[in-house]
Design an enzyme around this catalytic site. Structure first.
Site, PDB file in Angstrom:
ATOM      1  N   PRO A  86       0.782  -1.273  -0.001  1.00 20.01           N
ATOM      2  CA  PRO A  86      -0.009  -0.054   0.139  1.00 20.01           C
ATOM      3  C   PRO A  86       0.945   1.198  -0.026  1.00 20.01           C
ATOM      4  O   PRO A  86       2.044   1.546   0.742  1.00 20.01           O
ATOM      5  CB  PRO A  86      -0.854  -0.319   1.284  1.00 20.01           C
ATOM      6  CG  PRO A  86      -1.000  -1.598   1.518  1.00 20.01           C
ATOM      7  CD  PRO A  86       0.386  -2.158   0.975  1.00 20.01           C
ATOM      8  N   CYS A  87       0.425   2.283  -0.816  1.00 21.50           N
ATOM      9  CA  CYS A  87       1.285   3.512  -1.032  1.00 21.50           C
ATOM     10  C   CYS A  87       0.733   4.731  -0.662  1.00 21.50           C
ATOM     11  O   CYS A  87       1.184   5.752  -0.922  1.00 21.50           O
ATOM     12  CB  CYS A  87       1.687   3.664  -2.554  1.00 21.50           C
ATOM     13  SG  CYS A  87      -0.114   3.747  -3.604  1.00 21.50           S
TER      14      CYS A  87
END
Length: 401
Positions: A86-87
């Site tokens: 996840p960014c």
């Protein structure tokens, strides 16, 4: 045998789909979102399990070895680890918190890579990762991977350069043991425009193609938008240019259709991510969950080109091409070109993988003279047809010394 892949943060399965198309075997997958896992299972015949990978960072929490046990794998079962942690903590499209715990999920990725003792890995993330804490985070990741014995490289790629009808810049972090990581080269030529991609979506009977029932006042506002103008300011809900690749598809934002006065449907967003038009997304009761699945995915076409590049690096490490992957790739390459036979592609890939003519013949079950004939016919056709030559150029293949 085909190289075996473990997909971390697998989401709806875009990364795995690309690697499968390139001839890899996906042997396991892990994610935290139930709806995304359900989607993954619809399209991939492999064990996909729920797990909170952030717990690997907890004192006394599970280890990378525990995660492998969870999917029933040992290091001998995994050749490559892929994943897109996840960014949100690095993304330029959100309010970034440099100390958000979610930022540490890139480290859990490397912990599983170490536990799997993989030959190679490929991690996808947003370009903001390169700037995090003044570049210190990326430098530390490189140092960590190097300490595990990997030769590493990273580069920002635009998905539009790899058959994805969308401008989507992502950093790809590669690691290979015993060889040099190879990034895919942009294909060149004109990118796929929005109107060409959306022509695949021909009606509401396709899954996830329901349209938003906007209020009349919202429809009036949308009707006033010119190409490139936004309904809510900044980058949100922009009227797309039909003649160019789309703006980035995100987990929380559906842009405005280029010709109609409405948001894009989930299906339209999915084809702009290069998913097949009939790729189902689970979670009918929660539209936002399906939007997140699409926006968070690694575009399958980009993943496919990453896989081809990684496959070439693996050939160089083993000095031998994985022949099962070649056969799978041969079918997928020969079909779209319409000019090469599967045997011609197979002979070319095997030869490019470093096999002698005798070995190529043995793998194909034919004489070495027949194998070489297939190879040279393919080369002749490539010289005569630009679109066929692009196959060889795309894989960066040529006869090896």
């Amino acid at each position: 045998m085909a190289p075996k892949v473990l997909d971390l943060f697998c989401g709806a399965g875009g990364f795995s789909l690309g690697f499968h198309r390139a001839g890899f075997e996906v042997v396991g997958a892990i994610d935290y979102e139930p709806a995304a896992l359900e989607t993954f299972r619809l399209h991939h015949d492999t064990l996909a399990v729920p797990a909170d990978l952030s717990r690997l960072l907890d004192d006394g929490g599970p280890t990378g070895e525990d995660l492998l046990d969870l999917v029933g794998l040992t290091p001998a079962d995994v050749d490559v680890v892929i994943g897109g942690p996840p960014c949100q903590g690095y993304s330029q499209s959100s309010d970034r918190d440099p100390d958000d715990p979610i930022n540490d999920l890139v480290w859990t990725f490397l912990e599983v890579v170490e536990a799997a003792d993989a030959h190679a890995f490929a991690m996808e993330n947003v370009p903001g990762l390169l700037e995090h804490k003044g570049g210190e985070t990326m430098a530390a990741l490189v140092e960590c991977a190097d300490s595990l014995g990997y030769n590493v490289a990273y580069e920002v790629l635009n998905a539009a350069d790899f058959e994805v009808p969308q401008n989507r810049h992502r950093v790809i972090f590669f690691g290979v043991r015993g060889g040099e990581p190879t990034h895919p080269e942009p294909l060149g030529g004109e990118p796929i425009p929005v109107q060409e991609a959306l022509s695949q979506v021909t009606g509401e009977l396709l899954p996830d193609n329901e349209w938003t029932d906007h209020r009349p006042t919202t429809v009036e506002k949308i009707a006033q938008l010119n190409v490139g103008e936004s309904l809510h300011g900044k980058h949100r809900q922009v009227r797309l240019d039909p003649t160019k690749p789309a703006r980035t598809i995100t987990a929380s934002n559906r842009h405005i259709h280029p010709f109609e006065d409405r948001e894009l449907s989930i299906r339209e967003c999915a084809v702009l991510q290069s998913f097949p038009p009939t790729y189902d997304f689970a979670g009918w009761e929660n539209r936002d969950a399906r939007t997140r699945q699409v926006g968070n995915a690694v575009p399958p076409k980009l993943a496919e080109h990453i896989a081809y590049a990684l496959l070439k690096s693996l050939w160089e490490v083993t000095d031998r091409v994985p022949t099962d992957s070649v056969r799978t790739s041969s079918k997928q390459i020969a079909g779209p070109t319409g000019r090469l036979t599967e045997r011609e592609v197979e002979a070319t890939l095997l030869r490019a993988g470093g096999l002698t003519w005798e070995q190529v013949g043995d793998e194909m079950g034919i004489t070495y003279k027949t194998a070489s004939t297939h190879y040279y016919r393919a080369r002749e056709k490539a010289e005569m047809a630009r679109e066929t030559f692009a196959v060889f150029e795309r894989l960066n293949l040529g006869e090896r010394d």
